[in-house]
Motif scaffolding. Structure first.
Motif, PDB file in Angstrom:
ATOM      1  N   VAL A   1       0.832  -1.207   0.000  1.00 32.91           N
ATOM      2  CA  VAL A   1       0.000   0.000   0.000  1.00 32.91           C
ATOM      3  C   VAL A   1       0.864   1.253   0.000  1.00 32.91           C
ATOM      4  O   VAL A   1       1.797   1.367   0.807  1.00 32.91           O
ATOM      5  N   THR A   2       0.565   2.173  -0.896  1.00 30.95           N
ATOM      6  CA  THR A   2       0.998   3.563  -0.749  1.00 30.95           C
ATOM      7  C   THR A   2      -0.082   4.256   0.061  1.00 30.95           C
ATOM      8  O   THR A   2      -1.259   4.242  -0.329  1.00 30.95           O
ATOM      9  N   LEU A   3       0.291   4.872   1.192  1.00 31.51           N
ATOM     10  CA  LEU A   3      -0.701   5.320   2.166  1.00 31.51           C
ATOM     11  C   LEU A   3      -0.590   6.819   2.422  1.00 31.51           C
ATOM     12  O   LEU A   3       0.486   7.324   2.743  1.00 31.51           O
ATOM     13  N   ILE A   4      -1.721   7.509   2.290  1.00 27.46           N
ATOM     14  CA  ILE A   4      -1.833   8.920   2.672  1.00 27.46           C
ATOM     15  C   ILE A   4      -2.763   8.966   3.886  1.00 27.46           C
ATOM     16  O   ILE A   4      -3.964   8.700   3.771  1.00 27.46           O
ATOM     17  N   ARG A   5      -2.214   9.299   5.030  1.00 29.44           N
ATOM     18  CA  ARG A   5      -3.007   9.250   6.260  1.00 29.44           C
ATOM     19  C   ARG A   5      -3.911  10.472   6.404  1.00 29.44           C
ATOM     20  O   ARG A   5      -3.775  11.471   5.707  1.00 29.44           O
ATOM     21  N   ARG A   6      -4.820  10.368   7.342  1.00 34.38           N
ATOM     22  CA  ARG A   6      -5.934  11.312   7.489  1.00 34.38           C
ATOM     23  C   ARG A   6      -5.454  12.753   7.674  1.00 34.38           C
ATOM     24  O   ARG A   6      -4.434  13.021   8.301  1.00 34.38           O
ATOM     25  N   GLY A   7      -6.238  13.660   7.093  1.00 33.41           N
ATOM     26  CA  GLY A   7      -6.045  15.084   7.324  1.00 33.41           C
ATOM     27  C   GLY A   7      -4.947  15.740   6.518  1.00 33.41           C
ATOM     28  O   GLY A   7      -4.765  16.960   6.608  1.00 33.41           O
ATOM     29  N   THR A   8      -4.209  14.989   5.730  1.00 34.07           N
ATOM     30  CA  THR A   8      -3.090  15.573   4.982  1.00 34.07           C
ATOM     31  C   THR A   8      -3.606  16.369   3.785  1.00 34.07           C
ATOM     32  O   THR A   8      -4.583  15.990   3.137  1.00 34.07           O
ATOM     33  N   HIS A  58       5.830   5.038  -5.286  1.00 34.42           N
ATOM     34  CA  HIS A  58       5.250   3.803  -4.753  1.00 34.42           C
ATOM     35  C   HIS A  58       5.787   3.461  -3.369  1.00 34.42           C
ATOM     36  O   HIS A  58       6.934   3.723  -3.032  1.00 34.42           O
ATOM     37  N   ASN A  59       4.893   2.899  -2.562  1.00 31.36           N
ATOM     38  CA  ASN A  59       5.194   2.393  -1.225  1.00 31.36           C
ATOM     39  C   ASN A  59       5.487   3.483  -0.198  1.00 31.36           C
ATOM     40  O   ASN A  59       5.931   3.182   0.913  1.00 31.36           O
ATOM     41  N   CYS A  60       5.254   4.739  -0.537  1.00 33.35           N
ATOM     42  CA  CYS A  60       5.431   5.798   0.459  1.00 33.35           C
ATOM     43  C   CYS A  60       4.307   5.760   1.486  1.00 33.35           C
ATOM     44  O   CYS A  60       3.182   5.320   1.198  1.00 33.35           O
ATOM     45  N   VAL A  61       4.608   6.244   2.681  1.00 32.47           N
ATOM     46  CA  VAL A  61       3.606   6.470   3.713  1.00 32.47           C
ATOM     47  C   VAL A  61       3.719   7.928   4.152  1.00 32.47           C
ATOM     48  O   VAL A  61       4.790   8.360   4.589  1.00 32.47           O
ATOM     49  N   ILE A  62       2.640   8.673   4.002  1.00 32.08           N
ATOM     50  CA  ILE A  62       2.598  10.082   4.399  1.00 32.08           C
ATOM     51  C   ILE A  62       1.726  10.180   5.647  1.00 32.08           C
ATOM     52  O   ILE A  62       0.568   9.776   5.640  1.00 32.08           O
ATOM     53  N   GLY A  63       2.266  10.732   6.725  1.00 29.70           N
ATOM     54  CA  GLY A  63       1.576  10.744   8.010  1.00 29.70           C
ATOM     55  C   GLY A  63       0.387  11.689   8.071  1.00 29.70           C
ATOM     56  O   GLY A  63       0.049  12.376   7.095  1.00 29.70           O
ATOM     57  N   GLU A  64      -0.231  11.752   9.234  1.00 27.30           N
ATOM     58  CA  GLU A  64      -1.453  12.535   9.423  1.00 27.30           C
ATOM     59  C   GLU A  64      -1.163  14.041   9.394  1.00 27.30           C
ATOM     60  O   GLU A  64      -0.115  14.505   9.842  1.00 27.30           O
ATOM     61  N   ASN A  65      -2.136  14.791   8.851  1.00 22.77           N
ATOM     62  CA  ASN A  65      -2.151  16.253   8.912  1.00 22.77           C
ATOM     63  C   ASN A  65      -0.878  16.887   8.369  1.00 22.77           C
ATOM     64  O   ASN A  65      -0.397  17.900   8.884  1.00 22.77           O
ATOM     65  N   GLY A  66      -0.337  16.289   7.305  1.00 18.04           N
ATOM     66  CA  GLY A  66       0.815  16.881   6.643  1.00 18.04           C
ATOM     67  C   GLY A  66       0.390  17.990   5.697  1.00 18.04           C
ATOM     68  O   GLY A  66      -0.775  18.121   5.320  1.00 18.04           O
ATOM     69  N   MET A  67       1.379  18.802   5.295  1.00 11.70           N
ATOM     70  CA  MET A  67       1.160  19.875   4.322  1.00 11.70           C
ATOM     71  C   MET A  67       2.277  19.783   3.293  1.00 11.70           C
ATOM     72  O   MET A  67       3.442  20.054   3.599  1.00 11.70           O
ATOM     73  N   ILE A  68       1.919  19.364   2.071  1.00 12.79           N
ATOM     74  CA  ILE A  68       2.907  19.144   1.021  1.00 12.79           C
ATOM     75  C   ILE A  68       2.617  20.125  -0.107  1.00 12.79           C
ATOM     76  O   ILE A  68       1.590  20.035  -0.779  1.00 12.79           O
ATOM     77  N   CYS A  69       3.531  21.069  -0.316  1.00 13.04           N
ATOM     78  CA  CYS A  69       3.305  22.151  -1.266  1.00 13.04           C
ATOM     79  C   CYS A  69       3.682  21.740  -2.691  1.00 13.04           C
ATOM     80  O   CYS A  69       4.249  20.677  -2.930  1.00 13.04           O
ATOM     81  N   SER A  70       3.403  22.622  -3.620  1.00 15.12           N
ATOM     82  CA  SER A  70       3.508  22.323  -5.046  1.00 15.12           C
ATOM     83  C   SER A  70       4.907  21.894  -5.470  1.00 15.12           C
ATOM     84  O   SER A  70       5.910  22.397  -4.978  1.00 15.12           O
ATOM     85  N   GLN A  71       4.957  20.956  -6.399  1.00 13.19           N
ATOM     86  CA  GLN A  71       6.157  20.466  -7.060  1.00 13.19           C
ATOM     87  C   GLN A  71       7.092  19.691  -6.136  1.00 13.19           C
ATOM     88  O   GLN A  71       8.280  19.510  -6.453  1.00 13.19           O
ATOM     89  N   VAL A  72       6.589  19.212  -5.034  1.00 16.93           N
ATOM     90  CA  VAL A  72       7.366  18.299  -4.187  1.00 16.93           C
ATOM     91  C   VAL A  72       7.434  16.941  -4.870  1.00 16.93           C
ATOM     92  O   VAL A  72       6.459  16.483  -5.477  1.00 16.93           O
ATOM     93  N   GLY A  73       8.594  16.280  -4.763  1.00 12.26           N
ATOM     94  CA  GLY A  73       8.746  14.922  -5.244  1.00 12.26           C
ATOM     95  C   GLY A  73       9.275  14.035  -4.132  1.00 12.26           C
ATOM     96  O   GLY A  73      10.324  14.334  -3.549  1.00 12.26           O
ATOM     97  N   ILE A  74       8.544  12.970  -3.813  1.00 11.60           N
ATOM     98  CA  ILE A  74       8.947  12.058  -2.743  1.00 11.60           C
ATOM     99  C   ILE A  74       9.205  10.694  -3.368  1.00 11.60           C
ATOM    100  O   ILE A  74       8.309  10.075  -3.939  1.00 11.60           O
ATOM    101  N   SER A  75      10.441  10.227  -3.240  1.00  2.35           N
ATOM    102  CA  SER A  75      10.833   8.968  -3.876  1.00  2.35           C
ATOM    103  C   SER A  75      10.287   7.759  -3.126  1.00  2.35           C
ATOM    104  O   SER A  75       9.825   7.866  -1.978  1.00  2.35           O
ATOM    105  N   GLY A  76      10.391   6.599  -3.768  1.00  2.00           N
ATOM    106  CA  GLY A  76       9.719   5.399  -3.298  1.00  2.00           C
ATOM    107  C   GLY A  76      10.137   4.921  -1.916  1.00  2.00           C
ATOM    108  O   GLY A  76      11.287   5.057  -1.489  1.00  2.00           O
ATOM    109  N   SER A  77       9.163   4.346  -1.212  1.00  2.00           N
ATOM    110  CA  SER A  77       9.354   3.672   0.080  1.00  2.00           C
ATOM    111  C   SER A  77       9.811   4.604   1.190  1.00  2.00           C
ATOM    112  O   SER A  77      10.358   4.150   2.200  1.00  2.00           O
ATOM    113  N   THR A  78       9.601   5.898   1.028  1.00  2.00           N
ATOM    114  CA  THR A  78       9.924   6.857   2.094  1.00  2.00           C
ATOM    115  C   THR A  78       8.745   6.973   3.054  1.00  2.00           C
ATOM    116  O   THR A  78       7.587   6.995   2.641  1.00  2.00           O
TER     117      THR A  78
END
Length: 348
Positions: free
Chosen positions: A220-227, A237-257
């Motif tokens: 699972v690639t997971l985006i947690r609640r409130g983000t 692929h395979n990233c996990v983004i925690g709760e209530n994050g703020m990710i602004c434009s043109q961010v790139g997050i590589s796999g399994s982070t």
């Protein structure tokens, strides 16, 4: 809509200083608000504008000078103004059902008050919760599951078996669940690694336009609640983004982070793969994150370092040409001194 200041204060959990019966019919800025409108002060540097605004009332933090105007006092004026914008201007969506020109496949489970606009495509086995709205051009692949109060704007695609929770809004052109970027070397060629996982988006997430979230290779690639995710973001692929994050434009997050909760990333941040970022981290715009970051850090730069250190380092950059010139002069003087010392030694 028309509300008294007393009603608004009760709605916001604040208190009125002045005429509780004063009526409000809309909202405006400190500069432009007029009679019947309410405005707010969030930044103290604009406090002098409270004295000159034509608004019927001003939302202020405790202790701020109201200059004799009607005031609704709350702890967070910016949040209060956002809530009033919702109250006055955001109308509940009407349900139109499945409209002519929409395609709905077999064995689709559909909740109450759903709207499927013309040009939307809902494949076999999809499950839609209550009050789901699918705008034209939305494509839901087989087995997709949407919770309640989900809005997918025009041309959003959600790939096979991906799951989206309740109260999620996804804006135009975003793709959820496309294949992760996975290839195995095969001599001089590349062999595609099948991406058989899914994307799961939890409740109360909002995703901007033209963002891409890749499905996992296996799980699972997971985006947690409130983000909240801005436009033009890539989450691999395979990233996990925690709760209530703020990710602004043109961010790139590589796999399994793995990204912790309440993490903020400024625009154009690049994050390496297979690393961990702790809770409450703030990453400055254009930063490059090559390795693990402990919780509760503020970092900036390429590569990212503690923000204060980066500020000191970046202050040196404009002076590097001057330092280079000075260093060249010093090297020349040292060479001359060494020559003189060598000459004196030989004479003795």
């Amino acid at each position: 809509m028309e509300k008294s200041l007393k009603e608004l204060a009760e709605y916001l959990g604040g208190r009125v200083i002045g005429d509780e019966s004063a009526l409000v019919r809309g909202l405006g800025t400190l500069d432009d608000a007029g009679d019947g409108q309410i405005t707010f002060l969030a930044n103290p540097k604009y406090a002098q504008k409270v004295a000159t605004t034509n608004a019927a009332a001003v939302i202020l933090p405790p202790g701020a000078d109201g200059h004799g105007r009607n005031v609704v006092e709350v702890a967070n004026p910016y949040l209060a103004f956002a809530k009033l914008l919702t109250l006055f201007y955001v109308a509940p969506a009407k349900a139109y059902g499945v409209m002519d020109g929409a395609f709905v496949g077999k064995a689709v489970a559909m909740g109450d008050d759903v709207t499927v606009y013309p040009g939307a495509f809902v494949a076999d086995g999809v499950r839609l919760g209550n009050r789901v709205t699918l705008y034209p051009g939305v494509v839901l692949y087989p087995g997709v599951i949407l919770g309640d109060d989900v809005t997918l704007h025009a041309n959003v695609s959600v790939r096979e078996r991906c799951r989206i929770g309740n109260r999620v809004t996804i804006h135009n052109g975003t793709v959820v669940g496309c294949d992760g970027f996975g290839y195995a070397p095969d001599g001089k060629e590349w062999y595609k690694i099948p991406q058989i996982g899914i994307v799961m988006i939890e409740d109360d997430v909002e995703i901007g336009s033209n963002t891409v979230i890749d499905r996992a290779a296996l799980e699972v690639t997971l985006i947690r609640r409130g983000t909240k995710i801005d436009n033009l973001v890539q989450i691999a692929h395979n990233c996990v983004i925690g709760e209530n994050g703020m990710i602004c434009s043109q961010v790139g997050i590589s796999g399994s982070t793995k990204v912790g909760s309440h993490v903020t990333m400024g625009g154009q941040v690049g994050v390496a793969g297979h690393i961990q970022i702790g809770d409450n981290v703030m990453v400055g715009a254009k930063s490059g994150v090559p390795g693990n970051i402990p919780a509760n850090q503020i970092i900036s730069g390429i590569p990212a370092i503690p923000h204060r250190e980066w500020l000191k380092a970046s202050g040196i950059f404009p002076r590097l040409p001057e330092y280079r010139k000075t260093l060249g002069a010093l090297e020349k003087r040292v060479a001359e001194l060494e020559k003189m010392l060598a000459s004196n030694t030989n004479e003795k």
